[in-house]
Design an enzyme around this catalytic site. Sequence first.
Site, PDB file in Angstrom:
ATOM      1  N   ASN A  10     -39.465  39.682  -9.621  1.00  0.00           N
ATOM      2  CA  ASN A  10     -40.724  40.354  -9.304  1.00  0.00           C
ATOM      3  C   ASN A  10     -41.746  39.924 -10.367  1.00  0.00           C
ATOM      4  O   ASN A  10     -41.670  40.371 -11.505  1.00  0.00           O
ATOM      5  CB  ASN A  10     -40.537  41.880  -9.333  1.00  0.00           C
ATOM      6  CG  ASN A  10     -41.859  42.618  -9.161  1.00  0.00           C
ATOM      7  OD1 ASN A  10     -42.857  42.022  -8.745  1.00  0.00           O
ATOM      8  ND2 ASN A  10     -41.869  43.900  -9.482  1.00  0.00           N
ATOM      9  N   LYS A  12     -44.807  40.589 -10.476  1.00  0.00           N
ATOM     10  CA  LYS A  12     -45.912  41.557 -10.628  1.00  0.00           C
ATOM     11  C   LYS A  12     -47.257  40.835 -10.553  1.00  0.00           C
ATOM     12  O   LYS A  12     -47.403  39.892  -9.789  1.00  0.00           O
ATOM     13  CB  LYS A  12     -45.740  42.346 -11.930  1.00  0.00           C
ATOM     14  CG  LYS A  12     -44.315  42.868 -12.109  1.00  0.00           C
ATOM     15  CD  LYS A  12     -44.192  43.943 -13.128  1.00  0.00           C
ATOM     16  CE  LYS A  12     -42.725  44.277 -13.334  1.00  0.00           C
ATOM     17  NZ  LYS A  12     -42.483  45.627 -13.727  1.00  0.00           N
ATOM     18  N   HIS A  96     -41.959  49.785  -4.366  1.00  0.00           N
ATOM     19  CA  HIS A  96     -41.711  49.577  -5.798  1.00  0.00           C
ATOM     20  C   HIS A  96     -42.281  50.776  -6.568  1.00  0.00           C
ATOM     21  O   HIS A  96     -43.326  51.321  -6.192  1.00  0.00           O
ATOM     22  CB  HIS A  96     -42.354  48.268  -6.266  1.00  0.00           C
ATOM     23  CG  HIS A  96     -41.960  47.902  -7.662  1.00  0.00           C
ATOM     24  ND1 HIS A  96     -42.575  48.449  -8.762  1.00  0.00           N
ATOM     25  CD2 HIS A  96     -41.004  47.069  -8.137  1.00  0.00           C
ATOM     26  CE1 HIS A  96     -41.998  47.958  -9.864  1.00  0.00           C
ATOM     27  NE2 HIS A  96     -41.042  47.118  -9.506  1.00  0.00           N
ATOM     28  N   GLU A  98     -43.976  51.018  -9.149  1.00  0.00           N
ATOM     29  CA  GLU A  98     -45.381  50.883  -9.581  1.00  0.00           C
ATOM     30  C   GLU A  98     -46.319  51.171  -8.415  1.00  0.00           C
ATOM     31  O   GLU A  98     -47.432  51.667  -8.606  1.00  0.00           O
ATOM     32  CB  GLU A  98     -45.600  49.485 -10.183  1.00  0.00           C
ATOM     33  CG  GLU A  98     -44.963  49.391 -11.571  1.00  0.00           C
ATOM     34  CD  GLU A  98     -44.558  48.010 -12.019  1.00  0.00           C
ATOM     35  OE1 GLU A  98     -45.011  47.014 -11.421  1.00  0.00           O
ATOM     36  OE2 GLU A  98     -43.762  47.904 -12.977  1.00  0.00           O
ATOM     37  N   GLU A 168     -33.880  51.207  -9.071  1.00  0.00           N
ATOM     38  CA  GLU A 168     -34.637  50.912 -10.280  1.00  0.00           C
ATOM     39  C   GLU A 168     -35.059  52.217 -10.956  1.00  0.00           C
ATOM     40  O   GLU A 168     -36.091  52.807 -10.582  1.00  0.00           O
ATOM     41  CB  GLU A 168     -35.888  50.102  -9.935  1.00  0.00           C
ATOM     42  CG  GLU A 168     -35.601  48.771  -9.274  1.00  0.00           C
ATOM     43  CD  GLU A 168     -36.747  47.800  -9.515  1.00  0.00           C
ATOM     44  OE1 GLU A 168     -36.503  46.752 -10.121  1.00  0.00           O
ATOM     45  OE2 GLU A 168     -37.887  48.109  -9.132  1.00  0.00           O
ATOM     46  N   GLY A 174     -39.654  47.806 -17.349  1.00  0.00           N
ATOM     47  CA  GLY A 174     -40.621  47.296 -18.313  1.00  0.00           C
ATOM     48  C   GLY A 174     -40.561  47.992 -19.670  1.00  0.00           C
ATOM     49  O   GLY A 174     -41.437  47.809 -20.502  1.00  0.00           O
ATOM     50  N   SER A 214     -35.390  46.321 -16.717  1.00  0.00           N
ATOM     51  CA  SER A 214     -35.129  45.624 -17.981  1.00  0.00           C
ATOM     52  C   SER A 214     -33.851  44.782 -17.960  1.00  0.00           C
ATOM     53  O   SER A 214     -33.109  44.743 -18.941  1.00  0.00           O
ATOM     54  CB  SER A 214     -35.120  46.605 -19.154  1.00  0.00           C
ATOM     55  OG  SER A 214     -36.414  47.179 -19.315  1.00  0.00           O
TER      56      SER A 214
END
Length: 250
Positions: A10, A12, A96, A98, A168, A174, A214
């Site tokens: 990903n 981003k 996702h 985010e 996730e 992150g 991560s």
Amino acid sequence: MFRKALIAANWKMFKTPVEAKAFVEVFLPLVAGHERDEIAIFPSPVLLPELVKATQGSRIAVGAQNIHFAEEGAFTGETSVLQVKDVGGSHTLVGHSERRQYFGETDEIVNKKLHTALRHGIVPVVCVGEMLAEREAGRTADVLKRQIAGAFAGITPEEAGTIVIAYEPVWAIGTGKTATPEIAVEAHKIVRAEVAKLLGAEIAANMRILYGGSVKQDNCTSLIQQEEIDGALVGGASLKPESFATIVKY
Ligand code: PEP
């Protein structure tokens, strides 16, 4: 039960088309002949045509990080599944964290997007995961069950075959904090049991559940080698061809 692993990047909101092409030029030789698993890259929509072109003839699938649930319409700033498909994208992330956190994606929206992806033969990678406060409050299982039930509403066993799930934990994305294999396996089992409840044991046994949060060169092997973990969704460590190639070859 054999489930082919999927190792997915990903990217981003990183990289220009020139940088995407440069990545592929280094990455492809590094994974040449490595056919054990599937590999996919999810770049920003503006990079899709360049990345599809650069990976042509390779085993690397290219997908979107997000699609709108409508095929087309007055939705300024959004990307349609038809556009993704037309430029050669084959996969899409859905929900996702985010997107959920910063763009207000609810379980209901995730569900609509999942239906849209399946309607158009795009492989959806549905992302679920609890926030730190939810884990600390002992609510992880409830959150995962709610997210899975919400995402899968109205999905039939017949159409569920291509769906991939990515577990996730939000506290691991992150942050450099990775779930231990034990934590990840426990969550994957909860997710798989919920899928079995909704769609039956066979679909659940065949469904790939990736771990994301991560994942790095030094922790990928212990995670992905777990029987319950069918690959990884990798953010930061997928931006460099060398580190992503090492993870692909865990
Ligand atoms: C992600 O973006 O899905 C992700 C897991 O990011 P990172 O690997 O950087 O935690």
